[in-house]
Design an enzyme around this catalytic site. Structure first.
Site, mmCIF file in Angstrom:
data_model
loop_
_atom_site.group_PDB
_atom_site.id
_atom_site.type_symbol
_atom_site.label_atom_id
_atom_site.label_comp_id
_atom_site.label_asym_id
_atom_site.label_seq_id
_atom_site.Cartn_x
_atom_site.Cartn_y
_atom_site.Cartn_z
ATOM 1 N N SER A 205 0.827 -1.030 -0.064
ATOM 2 C CA SER A 205 -0.031 0.067 0.101
ATOM 3 C C SER A 205 0.899 1.211 -0.004
ATOM 4 O O SER A 205 2.158 1.146 0.563
ATOM 5 C CB SER A 205 -0.775 -0.027 1.347
ATOM 6 O OG SER A 205 -1.630 1.351 1.466
ATOM 7 N N TYR B 273 -1.110 -0.337 10.907
ATOM 8 C CA TYR B 273 -1.247 -1.174 9.612
ATOM 9 C C TYR B 273 -0.266 -0.984 8.840
ATOM 10 O O TYR B 273 0.165 -1.733 8.190
ATOM 11 C CB TYR B 273 -2.817 -0.727 9.090
ATOM 12 C CG TYR B 273 -3.061 -0.941 7.761
ATOM 13 C CD1 TYR B 273 -3.320 -2.252 7.345
ATOM 14 C CD2 TYR B 273 -2.863 -0.079 6.811
ATOM 15 C CE1 TYR B 273 -3.503 -2.535 6.068
ATOM 16 C CE2 TYR B 273 -3.237 -0.543 5.609
ATOM 17 C CZ TYR B 273 -3.377 -1.673 4.899
ATOM 18 O OH TYR B 273 -3.630 -1.953 3.708
ATOM 19 N N LYS C 260 2.129 -3.519 6.665
ATOM 20 C CA LYS C 260 2.773 -3.564 5.417
ATOM 21 C C LYS C 260 4.110 -3.640 4.850
ATOM 22 O O LYS C 260 4.779 -4.339 4.106
ATOM 23 C CB LYS C 260 1.967 -2.511 4.598
ATOM 24 C CG LYS C 260 0.351 -2.671 4.527
ATOM 25 C CD LYS C 260 0.075 -3.788 3.482
ATOM 26 C CE LYS C 260 -1.150 -4.379 3.780
ATOM 27 N NZ LYS C 260 -1.436 -5.605 2.894
HETATM 28 P P1 NAD Z 1 -10.629 -7.267 1.701
HETATM 29 O O1 NAD Z 1 -10.739 -7.246 3.324
HETATM 30 O O2 NAD Z 1 -11.716 -7.187 0.919
HETATM 31 O O3 NAD Z 1 -9.748 -8.686 1.413
HETATM 32 C C1 NAD Z 1 -9.076 -9.584 2.189
HETATM 33 C C2 NAD Z 1 -9.548 -10.818 2.116
HETATM 34 O O4 NAD Z 1 -8.455 -11.909 2.935
HETATM 35 C C3 NAD Z 1 -10.876 -11.012 2.569
HETATM 36 O O5 NAD Z 1 -11.784 -12.110 1.790
HETATM 37 C C4 NAD Z 1 -10.816 -11.949 3.754
HETATM 38 O O6 NAD Z 1 -11.631 -12.837 4.413
HETATM 39 C C5 NAD Z 1 -9.400 -12.565 3.744
HETATM 40 N N1 NAD Z 1 -8.512 -12.806 4.834
HETATM 41 C C6 NAD Z 1 -8.394 -12.038 6.105
HETATM 42 N N2 NAD Z 1 -7.577 -12.534 6.846
HETATM 43 C C7 NAD Z 1 -7.445 -13.992 6.416
HETATM 44 C C8 NAD Z 1 -6.730 -14.940 6.968
HETATM 45 N N3 NAD Z 1 -5.998 -14.925 8.243
HETATM 46 N N4 NAD Z 1 -6.653 -16.056 6.292
HETATM 47 C C9 NAD Z 1 -7.157 -16.031 5.170
HETATM 48 N N5 NAD Z 1 -7.939 -15.206 4.566
HETATM 49 C C10 NAD Z 1 -8.229 -14.206 5.213
HETATM 50 O O7 NAD Z 1 -9.509 -6.365 1.530
HETATM 51 P P2 NAD Z 1 -9.107 -5.757 0.040
HETATM 52 O O8 NAD Z 1 -9.425 -4.301 -0.113
HETATM 53 O O9 NAD Z 1 -9.335 -6.635 -1.166
HETATM 54 O O10 NAD Z 1 -7.311 -5.844 0.278
HETATM 55 C C11 NAD Z 1 -6.761 -6.894 -0.122
HETATM 56 C C12 NAD Z 1 -5.333 -6.416 0.121
HETATM 57 O O11 NAD Z 1 -5.002 -5.400 -0.351
HETATM 58 C C13 NAD Z 1 -5.052 -6.339 1.450
HETATM 59 O O12 NAD Z 1 -3.880 -7.025 1.952
HETATM 60 C C14 NAD Z 1 -5.132 -5.018 1.807
HETATM 61 O O13 NAD Z 1 -3.972 -4.543 3.150
HETATM 62 C C15 NAD Z 1 -4.320 -4.403 0.634
HETATM 63 N N6 NAD Z 1 -4.667 -2.982 0.369
HETATM 64 C C16 NAD Z 1 -5.864 -2.767 0.266
HETATM 65 C C17 NAD Z 1 -6.303 -1.369 -0.127
HETATM 66 C C18 NAD Z 1 -7.603 -0.921 -0.149
HETATM 67 O O14 NAD Z 1 -8.072 0.279 0.024
HETATM 68 N N7 NAD Z 1 -8.640 -1.710 -0.251
HETATM 69 C C19 NAD Z 1 -5.249 -0.336 -0.307
HETATM 70 C C20 NAD Z 1 -4.055 -0.800 -0.070
HETATM 71 C C21 NAD Z 1 -3.740 -2.197 -0.092
HETATM 72 C C1 UD1 Z 2 -6.943 5.324 4.323
HETATM 73 C C2 UD1 Z 2 -6.091 4.741 5.169
HETATM 74 C C3 UD1 Z 2 -4.804 4.114 4.469
HETATM 75 C C4 UD1 Z 2 -5.355 2.990 3.800
HETATM 76 C C5 UD1 Z 2 -6.381 3.569 2.625
HETATM 77 C C6 UD1 Z 2 -7.086 2.488 1.943
HETATM 78 C C7 UD1 Z 2 -6.345 6.459 7.104
HETATM 79 C C8 UD1 Z 2 -5.746 7.486 7.815
HETATM 80 N N1 UD1 Z 2 -5.698 5.998 5.836
HETATM 81 O O1 UD1 Z 2 -6.380 6.317 3.295
HETATM 82 O O2 UD1 Z 2 -3.980 3.546 5.360
HETATM 83 O O3 UD1 Z 2 -4.251 2.577 2.988
HETATM 84 O O4 UD1 Z 2 -7.633 4.180 3.518
HETATM 85 O O5 UD1 Z 2 -7.827 2.822 0.961
HETATM 86 O O6 UD1 Z 2 -7.307 5.817 7.418
HETATM 87 N N2 UD1 Z 2 -12.725 11.604 3.480
HETATM 88 C C9 UD1 Z 2 -13.635 12.196 3.798
HETATM 89 N N3 UD1 Z 2 -14.725 11.957 4.334
HETATM 90 C C10 UD1 Z 2 -14.891 10.661 4.591
HETATM 91 C C11 UD1 Z 2 -13.920 10.025 4.181
HETATM 92 C C12 UD1 Z 2 -12.666 10.193 3.789
HETATM 93 O O7 UD1 Z 2 -13.489 13.598 3.643
HETATM 94 O O8 UD1 Z 2 -15.890 10.325 5.166
HETATM 95 C C13 UD1 Z 2 -11.417 12.122 2.976
HETATM 96 C C14 UD1 Z 2 -9.993 11.853 3.722
HETATM 97 O O9 UD1 Z 2 -9.901 12.807 4.567
HETATM 98 C C15 UD1 Z 2 -9.001 11.928 2.513
HETATM 99 C C16 UD1 Z 2 -9.863 11.184 1.389
HETATM 100 O O10 UD1 Z 2 -11.424 11.432 1.890
HETATM 101 O O11 UD1 Z 2 -8.731 13.220 2.306
HETATM 102 C C17 UD1 Z 2 -9.648 9.666 1.120
HETATM 103 O O12 UD1 Z 2 -9.903 9.290 2.283
HETATM 104 P P1 UD1 Z 2 -9.664 7.381 2.465
HETATM 105 O O13 UD1 Z 2 -10.763 6.991 1.091
HETATM 106 O O14 UD1 Z 2 -10.171 7.171 3.763
HETATM 107 O O15 UD1 Z 2 -8.386 7.087 2.100
HETATM 108 P P2 UD1 Z 2 -6.938 7.464 2.797
HETATM 109 O O16 UD1 Z 2 -6.965 8.571 3.553
HETATM 110 O O17 UD1 Z 2 -5.998 7.774 1.550
#
Ligand code: NAD
Ligand code: UD1
Length: 337
Positions: A124, A148, A152
């Site tokens: 991330s 978190y 990562k």
């Molecule tokens: P998500 O929660 O939708 O998917 C994660 C999946 O992992 C789920 O299906 C959950 O059931 C499974 N899981 C959790 N713990 C487990 C375990 N111990 N054993 C087996 N399965 C398990 O999340 P996502 O948004 O799809 O994110 C996927 C990856 O991407 C994560 O590693 C997350 O940290 C990373 N990531 C997500 C975002 C985002 O904004 N969604 C941003 C940056 C990085």
């Molecule tokens: C957040 C997490 C980041 C994570 C990412 C996953 C925090 C501090 N950071 O990032 O670690 O990897 O999600 O996608 O939680 N906002 C509003 N109102 C809302 C929600 C968000 O104004 O109800 C604003 C936030 O202040 C920010 C932007 O929208 O400026 C995006 O927010 P968000 O979607 O939560 O993502 P990140 O903050 O980038």
């Protein structure tokens, strides 16, 4: 290739599964369903026309995971399984160390036992913390600002270490910026638990009437309109990037750390406006104080992904808003999309 997707029933994993199948790969999902809906496999089947093998297991169960890797003779692992809520990580650090860090160590042990040396990992942009400037390059300093983010970075380091000493043949640490959107079919998408923390799911729930208005966290940032600026990326572009990164590292047996973003910053108010234009919905907003831990602005320099494996985001903010809305509206039983 035959690929196991840990966490493949989740948001990004399910979209990647669909894209991999479309590109001719064989997909096996390993998930404990702690944050995934039970009918995701069925929805993936109606989307792809293919039965996808599901293994219900925890990544920390080395016995079950090793057995699965051996039985299916997989070529590589894409490792999505993790917990991902910043607030929850600060409230329960040991849970996050356990699932994310110990879980990744156990998975790597299982891979080693099964003789599998190729992995793509979900990292991330959170590893950059408060960046000095944007666009952010992969060699920018990494900073830990919450538990978190710590997990990562540790997971990335474990994978880089194993690649450096030759215990992994090929690895990709993919640093996602802000994934949003859903499959255009609206068959799969993101289902946050409880009140969404992230902006796009919150906006879509205001649009369905589930929430009265959006709190805009801070209007005094040094950005175009004072609201936070992020690099939103469509989950379908992200899914394609996984396939291309996988094919690149497996084809060349190399290890890489790569940003996945569009390279464009969008502020909160710009996103709200785009959403209103695309959907015809009004999103009432209320200016609220800054959210603790938020960064004013960050966006990726995504050139390395293009140089290494020819990937570039193709979908724009309008596509992201349209597909996020289509998914949420369908779930809410609204038929105007
Ligand atoms: P998500 O929660 O939708 O998917 C994660 C999946 O992992 C789920 O299906 C959950 O059931 C499974 N899981 C959790 N713990 C487990 C375990 N111990 N054993 C087996 N399965 C398990 O999340 P996502 O948004 O799809 O994110 C996927 C990856 O991407 C994560 O590693 C997350 O940290 C990373 N990531 C997500 C975002 C985002 O904004 N969604 C941003 C940056 C990085
Ligand atoms: C957040 C997490 C980041 C994570 C990412 C996953 C925090 C501090 N950071 O990032 O670690 O990897 O999600 O996608 O939680 N906002 C509003 N109102 C809302 C929600 C968000 O104004 O109800 C604003 C936030 O202040 C920010 C932007 O929208 O400026 C995006 O927010 P968000 O979607 O939560 O993502 P990140 O903050 O980038």
């Amino acid at each position: 290739m035959r690929i196991i997707l840990t966490g493949g029933a989740g948001y990004i994993g399910s979209h990647t599964a669909a894209v991999l199948v479309e590109r001719g790969h064989e997909v096996i999902i390993l998930d404990n369903f702690v944050n995934a809906e039970r009918d995701v496999p069925a929805r993936l089947k109606s989307l792809t026309g293919r039965e996808i093998t599901i293994i219900e297991a925890d990544i920390r169960s080395t016995e079950a995971v090793t057995a699965a890797l051996q039985a299916h003779r997989v070529d590589a692992v894409i490792h999505f399984a993790a917990l991902k809520a910043v607030g929850e990580s600060e409230a329960d650090p040991l849970l996050y160390y356990d699932i994310n860090i110990i879980g990744t160590i156990r998975l790597l042990q299982s891979m080693q036992a099964a003789g599998i040396g190729r992995i793509v990992f979900s990292s991330s942009a959170t590893v950059y913390g408060q960046p000095d400037s944007s666009p952010i390059l992969e060699n920018a300093p990494t900073r830990v600002e919450n538990i978190y983010g710590r997990t990562k970075l540790v997971m990335e380091d474990l994978i880089r270490d194993l690649a450096r000493v030759g215990k992994l043949k090929a690895a990709a640490n993919l640093r996602y910026f802000n994934p949003v959107g859903a499959h255009p079919s609206a068959l799969i998408g993101e289902t946050p638990r409880g009140v969404p923390n992230n902006l796009m799911p919150y906006v879509t729930q205001v649009a369905t009437g589930e929430r009265p208005y959006l709190n805009v966290f801070g209007k005094d940032y040094p950005t175009r309109d004072g609201t936070g600026e992020r690099d939103y990326i469509h989950v379908m572009d992200l899914a394609v990037a996984h396939a291309m990164a996988l094919e690149h590292i497996c084809g060349n047996d190399v290890s890489v750390t790569v940003n996945l973003g569009t390279g464009h910053g969008t502020t909160v108010l710009e996103l709200v406006k785009a959403f209103e234009t695309v959907t015809g919905k009004t999103i009432p907003v209320s200016i609220a104080p800054r959210r603790a831990g938020d960064v004013a602005s960050y966006y990726a320099d995504p050139a390395l992904a293009q140089r290494l494996f020819g990937w570039k985001a193709t979908l724009n903010l309008e596509d992201m808003c349209r597909d996020s809305w289509r998914w949420q509206a369908k779930r809410a039983g609204i038929n105007d999309v």
